[in-house]
Design an enzyme around this catalytic site. Structure first.
Site, mmCIF file in Angstrom:
data_model
loop_
_atom_site.group_PDB
_atom_site.id
_atom_site.type_symbol
_atom_site.label_atom_id
_atom_site.label_comp_id
_atom_site.label_asym_id
_atom_site.label_seq_id
_atom_site.Cartn_x
_atom_site.Cartn_y
_atom_site.Cartn_z
ATOM 1 N N ALA A 47 0.802 -1.240 0.165
ATOM 2 C CA ALA A 47 -0.129 0.114 -0.008
ATOM 3 C C ALA A 47 0.856 1.279 -0.022
ATOM 4 C CB ALA A 47 -0.882 0.047 1.002
ATOM 5 N N SER A 48 0.610 2.045 0.815
ATOM 6 C CA SER A 48 1.286 3.401 0.743
ATOM 7 C C SER A 48 2.789 3.791 1.576
ATOM 8 C CB SER A 48 0.410 4.491 1.427
ATOM 9 O OG SER A 48 -0.724 4.897 0.835
ATOM 10 N N LEU A 49 2.981 2.488 2.142
ATOM 11 C CA LEU A 49 4.245 2.080 2.928
ATOM 12 C C LEU A 49 5.242 2.545 1.909
ATOM 13 C CD1 LEU A 49 5.830 1.687 5.546
ATOM 14 C CD2 LEU A 49 5.627 -0.821 4.717
ATOM 15 N N LYS A 51 5.732 4.320 -0.571
ATOM 16 C CA LYS A 51 5.689 5.823 -1.068
ATOM 17 C C LYS A 51 7.075 6.606 -0.621
ATOM 18 C CE LYS A 51 0.914 6.573 -2.078
ATOM 19 N NZ LYS A 51 -0.270 7.127 -1.540
#
Length: 104
Positions: A47-49, A51
Site C-alpha cells: 500500500a502506501s508504505l 511511497k
C-alpha cells in the site's frame, strides 16, 4: 534473528544484504485459511508504505544528477500514456494519473 522474530510473533519476511553476504528469513502464513507459508515468491501488498522509500530513492538519484525534478517520466520510463507528467508531479501526487489496484 530467527529466535527474536519468533519471540515477537513475527509474520513476514526479512531480507538483508551486506557486501556479498545475503540473509533471507520467512516466517508465518501468506494465507492462513489455505495454510500456505510465506516464501521467497510471496507478494506483499505494501500500500502506501512504499511511497516514502520510493521518494528517498528518487531524491538520491536526483543528487547524482539523474533524473531532474522537471524531467518527463517518459525520459526514464517506457510509458506511452501520461507523456507530460514530470518526476516532481509523481513525487507530489499531482500527476493526474488515476489510482488503480492490481490483484496479485
Amino acid at each position: 534473528m530467527e529466535g527474536l522474530l519468533k519471540n515477537i510473533d513475527f509474520n513476514g519476511a526479512v531480507y538483508h544484504k551486506k557486501n556479498r553476504q545475503k540473509y533471507e528469513y520467512y516466517l508465518g502464513y501468506q494465507d492462513i485459511a489455505e495454510q500456505r507459508y510465506i516464501s521467497e515468491s510471496t507478494q506483499f501488498n505494501l500500500a502506501s508504505l512504499s511511497k516514502m522509500y520510493t521518494a528517498v530513492m528518487v531524491f538520491q538519484l536526483i543528487e547524482q544528477g539523474r533524473p531532474q525534478l522537471s524531467d518527463k517520466i517518459t525520459n526514464w520510463l517506457n510509458a506511452t500514456h501520461f507523456t507530460e507528467v514530470t518526476v516532481a508531479q509523481l513525487l507530489t501526487h499531482t500527476s493526474g494519473i488515476p489510482e488503480y489496484l492490481v490483484e496479485v
